[in-house]
Design a protein around this motif. Structure first.
Motif, PDB file in Angstrom:
ATOM      1  N   GLY A  14      -1.175  13.671  33.971  1.00 44.17           N
ATOM      2  CA  GLY A  14      -1.037  14.245  32.635  1.00 44.17           C
ATOM      3  C   GLY A  14      -2.036  15.353  32.386  1.00 44.17           C
ATOM      4  N   SER A  15      -2.683  15.311  31.211  1.00 42.11           N
ATOM      5  CA  SER A  15      -3.629  16.365  30.833  1.00 42.11           C
ATOM      6  C   SER A  15      -4.889  16.347  31.683  1.00 42.11           C
ATOM      7  CB  SER A  15      -4.003  16.215  29.350  1.00 42.11           C
ATOM      8  OG  SER A  15      -4.607  14.954  29.121  1.00 42.11           O
ATOM      9  N   PHE A  16      -5.099  15.262  32.435  1.00 40.02           N
ATOM     10  CA  PHE A  16      -6.272  15.156  33.305  1.00 40.02           C
ATOM     11  C   PHE A  16      -6.074  15.909  34.616  1.00 40.02           C
ATOM     12  CE2 PHE A  16      -8.804  12.472  36.396  1.00 40.02           C
ATOM     13  CZ  PHE A  16     -10.054  12.890  35.960  1.00 40.02           C
ATOM     14  N   ALA A  17      -4.862  16.417  34.864  1.00 40.70           N
ATOM     15  CA  ALA A  17      -4.539  17.013  36.157  1.00 40.70           C
ATOM     16  C   ALA A  17      -5.454  18.184  36.514  1.00 40.70           C
ATOM     17  CB  ALA A  17      -3.080  17.462  36.173  1.00 40.70           C
ATOM     18  N   THR A  18      -5.730  19.064  35.552  1.00 38.51           N
ATOM     19  CA  THR A  18      -6.577  20.220  35.847  1.00 38.51           C
ATOM     20  C   THR A  18      -7.982  19.781  36.212  1.00 38.51           C
ATOM     21  OG1 THR A  18      -5.286  21.631  34.360  1.00 38.51           O
ATOM     22  CG2 THR A  18      -7.513  22.370  34.938  1.00 38.51           C
ATOM     23  N   ARG A  19      -8.546  18.870  35.421  1.00 39.76           N
ATOM     24  CA  ARG A  19      -9.896  18.388  35.731  1.00 39.76           C
ATOM     25  C   ARG A  19      -9.917  17.609  37.039  1.00 39.76           C
ATOM     26  NH1 ARG A  19     -12.073  14.879  31.155  1.00 39.76           N
ATOM     27  NH2 ARG A  19      -9.899  14.819  30.500  1.00 39.76           N
ATOM     28  N   LEU A  20      -8.835  16.897  37.317  1.00 45.98           N
ATOM     29  CA  LEU A  20      -8.749  16.132  38.560  1.00 45.98           C
ATOM     30  C   LEU A  20      -8.867  17.067  39.760  1.00 45.98           C
ATOM     31  CD1 LEU A  20      -8.164  13.493  40.101  1.00 45.98           C
ATOM     32  CD2 LEU A  20      -5.729  13.933  39.763  1.00 45.98           C
ATOM     33  N   ARG A  21      -8.164  18.172  39.706  1.00 43.92           N
ATOM     34  CA  ARG A  21      -8.223  19.115  40.810  1.00 43.92           C
ATOM     35  C   ARG A  21      -9.605  19.768  40.904  1.00 43.92           C
ATOM     36  NH1 ARG A  21      -5.529  21.717  44.607  1.00 43.92           N
ATOM     37  NH2 ARG A  21      -5.766  23.975  44.852  1.00 43.92           N
ATOM     38  N   GLU A  22     -10.218  20.055  39.765  1.00 39.78           N
ATOM     39  CA  GLU A  22     -11.579  20.598  39.781  1.00 39.78           C
ATOM     40  C   GLU A  22     -12.557  19.616  40.419  1.00 39.78           C
ATOM     41  OE1 GLU A  22     -13.070  23.611  38.643  1.00 39.78           O
ATOM     42  OE2 GLU A  22     -10.978  24.188  38.945  1.00 39.78           O
ATOM     43  N   ARG A  23     -12.435  18.337  40.052  1.00 39.31           N
ATOM     44  CA  ARG A  23     -13.310  17.320  40.638  1.00 39.31           C
ATOM     45  C   ARG A  23     -13.101  17.215  42.137  1.00 39.31           C
ATOM     46  NH1 ARG A  23     -14.664  17.875  36.110  1.00 39.31           N
ATOM     47  NH2 ARG A  23     -15.177  16.299  34.566  1.00 39.31           N
ATOM     48  N   ALA A  24     -11.861  17.379  42.602  1.00 38.52           N
ATOM     49  CA  ALA A  24     -11.570  17.280  44.035  1.00 38.52           C
ATOM     50  C   ALA A  24     -12.364  18.306  44.835  1.00 38.52           C
ATOM     51  CB  ALA A  24     -10.076  17.454  44.282  1.00 38.52           C
ATOM     52  N   LEU A  27       0.426  17.597  39.875  1.00 39.34           N
ATOM     53  CA  LEU A  27      -0.282  16.346  39.577  1.00 39.34           C
ATOM     54  C   LEU A  27      -0.026  15.859  38.154  1.00 39.34           C
ATOM     55  CD1 LEU A  27      -3.755  17.296  41.121  1.00 39.34           C
ATOM     56  CD2 LEU A  27      -1.897  16.032  42.232  1.00 39.34           C
ATOM     57  N   GLU A  28       0.599  16.694  37.333  1.00 41.52           N
ATOM     58  CA  GLU A  28       0.749  16.358  35.918  1.00 41.52           C
ATOM     59  C   GLU A  28       1.645  15.148  35.689  1.00 41.52           C
ATOM     60  OE1 GLU A  28       2.022  19.880  33.955  1.00 41.52           O
ATOM     61  OE2 GLU A  28       0.044  20.834  34.023  1.00 41.52           O
ATOM     62  N   SER A  29       2.600  14.918  36.574  1.00 42.47           N
ATOM     63  CA  SER A  29       3.494  13.768  36.399  1.00 42.47           C
ATOM     64  C   SER A  29       2.739  12.453  36.494  1.00 42.47           C
ATOM     65  CB  SER A  29       4.607  13.795  37.456  1.00 42.47           C
ATOM     66  OG  SER A  29       4.058  13.685  38.763  1.00 42.47           O
ATOM     67  N   VAL A  30       1.613  12.472  37.184  1.00 44.72           N
ATOM     68  CA  VAL A  30       0.803  11.261  37.356  1.00 44.72           C
ATOM     69  C   VAL A  30      -0.433  11.282  36.465  1.00 44.72           C
ATOM     70  CG1 VAL A  30      -0.600   9.946  38.995  1.00 44.72           C
ATOM     71  CG2 VAL A  30       1.587  10.911  39.723  1.00 44.72           C
TER      72      VAL A  30
END
Length: 363
Positions: A227-237, A222-225
């Motif tokens: 960036g640094s928010f990728a880890t939190r994005l997956r946690e939120r999912a 997810l980092e290509s889209v």
């Protein structure tokens, strides 16, 4: 002790206050903001106006085109702030652990009310909070004559999501045991922090729903889209969010903006606007006994392209003169006035106790 978080969000707050105070506006498409014959934007729209796709931050002229029958009224910020204080006072009667997000929105940590429930039985605590949420809504309706929507869950992300689901006048709880299944069918844009650009990038990868994110192994893809928010994005999912309710009442930032009636690149007009805004924010600093280590300028061009540039200084700024000087410095260094501006603004952040030392411009 189980963790139980509520999110309280007033329904179309500014517009609802105006409709409450003026019966002629009730049931009508009401738009709070600048009139359509002047340069400005929509501050808030009633639910009747939202049916025409009128939304906040939209140019008033666009709102008038979408909703020809719309009634435009200028905002009364003093009234809204006073009503907000009354609402927050009601919330304080239920818990002192309140994070005020804006004049019409707050998080409440009500965990202390459910200490008799084992921490492992989180769902029971969330359900037990329903009567309290209903009472908060009843008090606001009875004493303020306005409606609020309340969400209940185990963290801030889910509580805010819940409060948005049944607006207006909603009360929704998301059980911890059901959060993953609950999130699966929702669009990726339902995750706070996923704006239109990130959503489009995720959709280009075939990730349309939160369930698609849940099925994506790891955050690296997810980092290509994101960036640094990728880890939190997956946690939120997966419905995870460990942010505490921040009960500090410290100011995080101070800002002022000026939208011009006519786009301009006139240096005298821009300097005058900057001086007025520098005075405004410096007075706010003085009122709260603060200084700022970060100064930002914001410009918006005729095509609505918006740019911000900022700098960090070693010693806090407090005076109108220094704030104005740094704002001019930023405009010049980044060559921001290359075409007429629709809007200009000054923002201050990294607010700290002021120190009586001489300011040195960064090189």
């Amino acid at each position: 002790m189980p963790r139980v978080i509520m999110h309280m969000d007033m329904d179309a707050f500014f517009a609802s206050v105006e409709q409450r105070d003026n019966p002629a506006y009730r049931g009508r498409p009401l738009i709070v903001g600048s009139p359509p014959d002047q340069r400005g934007v929509v501050c808030a729209a009633s639910y009747e106006a939202r049916k025409f796709k009128v939304r906040s931050a939209m140019p008033s002229r666009t709102a008038a085109r979408l909703c020809p029958e719309g009634i435009f009224v200028r905002p009364r910020m003093d009234v809204y702030r006073a009503e907000s204080a009354r609402i927050m006072a009601i919330l304080q009667e239920f818990t002192p652990l309140i994070e005020r997000v804006s004049v019409d929105e707050a998080y409440l940590d009500v965990s202390a009310h459910f200490t008799e429930i084992p921490a492992a039985d989180l769902d029971a605590a969330i359900e037990a909070a329903r009567p309290m949420a209903a009472e908060i809504k009843r008090r606001i309706r009875s004493e303020i004559q306005l409606t609020a929507s309340v969400g209940i869950s185990s963290n801030k992300f889910l509580a805010k999501l819940a409060s948005d689901l049944e607006k207006p006048d909603g009360l929704t709880a998301i059980k911890d045991s059901e959060k993953i299944a609950f999130l699966r069918p929702l669009p990726v844009s339902a995750i706070h922090g996923v704006g239109p650009v990130t959503a489009q990038g995720l959709q280009a990868l075939g990730l349309m729903t939160i369930g698609d994110l849940q099925d994506t192994p790891g955050a690296q893809s997810l980092e290509s889209v994101a960036g640094s928010f990728a880890t939190r994005l997956r946690e939120r999912a997966f419905g995870n969010d460990d942010r505490p309710v921040d009960v500090s009442d410290e100011r995080k930032s101070i800002s002022a903006e000026n939208t011009f009636l006519t786009d301009t690149d006139s240096r005298p007009i821009l300097r005058t606007a900057l001086k007025e805004m520098a005075l405004d924010v410096s007075q706010t600093l003085a009122k709260h006994g603060l200084g700022a280590l970060t100064v930002q300028v914001k410009v918006r061009y005729s095509d609505f392209t918006t740019l911000t540039r900022q700098l960090r200084v070693e010693e806090p700024v407090t005076t109108e003169r220094d704030i104005y000087r740094l704002a001019c410095f930023l405009l010049a260094r980044h060559r921001l006035v290359t075409s007429p501006l629709r809007l200009i603004g000054i923002g201050l952040s990294t607010l700290v106790d002021p120190l009586q030392k001489q300011l040195r411009l960064p090189i």
